[in-house]
Structures are given as C-alpha cells and as structure tokens.
Design an enzyme around this catalytic site. Structure first.
Site, PDB file in Angstrom:
ATOM      1  N   TYR A  42      -5.907  -9.364  -1.262  1.00  0.00           N
ATOM      2  CA  TYR A  42      -4.613  -9.486  -0.581  1.00  0.00           C
ATOM      3  C   TYR A  42      -3.668  -8.360  -1.008  1.00  0.00           C
ATOM      4  CZ  TYR A  42      -0.212 -11.609   0.940  1.00  0.00           C
ATOM      5  OH  TYR A  42       1.012 -11.843   1.529  1.00  0.00           O
ATOM      6  N   VAL A  79      -0.940  -8.927   7.148  1.00  0.00           N
ATOM      7  CA  VAL A  79      -2.052  -9.511   6.395  1.00  0.00           C
ATOM      8  C   VAL A  79      -2.044 -11.036   6.507  1.00  0.00           C
ATOM      9  CG1 VAL A  79      -3.053  -9.790   4.090  1.00  0.00           C
ATOM     10  CG2 VAL A  79      -2.210  -7.550   4.824  1.00  0.00           C
ATOM     11  N   GLU A  80      -0.870 -11.635   6.478  1.00  0.00           N
ATOM     12  CA  GLU A  80      -0.785 -13.096   6.534  1.00  0.00           C
ATOM     13  C   GLU A  80      -1.236 -13.668   7.872  1.00  0.00           C
ATOM     14  OE1 GLU A  80      -0.236 -15.441   4.366  1.00  0.00           O
ATOM     15  OE2 GLU A  80       0.458 -14.269   2.673  1.00  0.00           O
ATOM     16  N   SER A  81      -0.744 -13.095   8.977  1.00  0.00           N
ATOM     17  CA  SER A  81      -0.969 -13.739  10.276  1.00  0.00           C
ATOM     18  C   SER A  81      -1.332 -12.801  11.413  1.00  0.00           C
ATOM     19  CB  SER A  81       0.286 -14.501  10.679  1.00  0.00           C
ATOM     20  OG  SER A  81       1.340 -13.581  10.966  1.00  0.00           O
TER      21      SER A  81
END
Length: 187
Positions: free
Chosen positions: A169, A60-62
């Site tokens: 998120y 999810v972050e990158s």
C-alpha cells in the site's frame, strides 16, 4: 540499400514522435486521471494536505469508485470504516456530514478522509510515509513498529513493514503520488 536507410530514418522519427507524445504530461494524464478534483483540492487544502497525496490515496483505496465497499466494511471513495467515520464526525464536530450516506456522498467521504489524514499527520509529526501506513494499518500498529524498531518510517525501508498489505500500500500510494506530481504541476 538506400531505400532501407530511409525506412530506418522514418521509423526512428516516428518512434521519437511517439515517445514525445507519450511522455508529454497531457497524454500521461489519460493514463493517470484524477476524478473529483474540486472536492479533493478543497478538502485537502482545508486540512493542510497535499491534494496530490490525497488523490494518490484515493486511487489506491477505491480507484475513484464512490460506491466502493471493502470486505472489511470500509466505505466510499476513501474507504472509511464506519466506526472511524463516526469518531471523526464527533471529534471534528461535523454536524452536516451524513454518516448514513458515507458511501454515496463523495464530498463527505473526502471531508472525513482528509480530516483523518490531517489528524494522522499530527500524530506522526508530518511524516507522510508513516501517515500513509497508518491510514492503511492503523496508527497504533505503525507506532508499535516504529517504537520496537521493526520499521523506521521511511519509504526506502517499507519492505520492513510487518503487514505485507501495508508494505505494498505504501509503495503504491507513493508511486501514484510521484506520477501525479510529475503530470499535474498546477493541481
């Protein structure tokens, strides 16, 4: 008429075969790959974390892009803010972690990110949903939401999280964690 019946049977068999292939975890791993498996496993286990949760956060972050940099300045595969990274390196006494290469050094980024996740886990008594929210919005915000009763720290009530970005998120990380858990049984 008989010819059409045979076509239907063949079509159903073909669809059944395709469904079996699609729901086979080996095929699903093509749609949900995990990169940097060794680094994730190593640092997750060193910090007492579920490596699949770490992988879901990274996804999810990158999206596993080690060169990622957010608009707010978060760097690398786990999107660590430079100030947070500096605090972690000092607090954890990580002398061999190159802060100047935080963006490029995937292993160091995962080491710092997993240490921070462990620290958050200690702050939130192991409630991984709260930890995920805190990783995105910061521990102070999450503690304030829980203390004020705005959110109770459960996935089922994630819609109550005041920050829309954090609400999404938490749901996305949970989705990838569930997918990874069903596909990678022996990670």
């Amino acid at each position: 008429m008989r010819f059409l019946r045979k076509k239907r049977v063949l079509l159903l068999l073909l669809l059944g075969f395709i469904l079996i292939l699609f729901f086979n975890s080996a095929w699903l791993s093509l749609f949900y790959p995990i990169h940097y498996k060794d680094e994730i496993r190593y640092h997750a286990r060193n910090n007492g974390l579920d490596p699949l949760m770490v992988a879901a956060i990274i996804k999810v972050e990158s999206k596993y892009n080690s060169e990622a940099e957010s608009r707010k300045g978060a760097l690398g595969i786990m999107q660590i803010m430079p100030d947070t990274a500096e605090w972690i390196v000092e607090k954890a006494k990580m002398e061999d972690v190159p802060l100047d290469r935080l963006k490029e050094e995937t292993a160091a980024n995962i080491q710092i990110g997993t240490w921070y996740l462990r620290w958050l886990s200690e702050q939130f008594d192991g409630n991984m949903i709260e930890v995920i929210a805190a990783y995105n919005a910061g521990p102070t915000n999450v503690k304030n939401w829980i203390k004020s009763g705005r959110w109770d720290g459960r996935l089922e009530t994630a819609k109550d999280i005041p920050f829309v970005e954090t609400h999404h998120y938490v749901q996305r990380v949970s989705h990838y964690y569930n997918q990874y858990s069903s596909i990678y049984e022996n990670f």
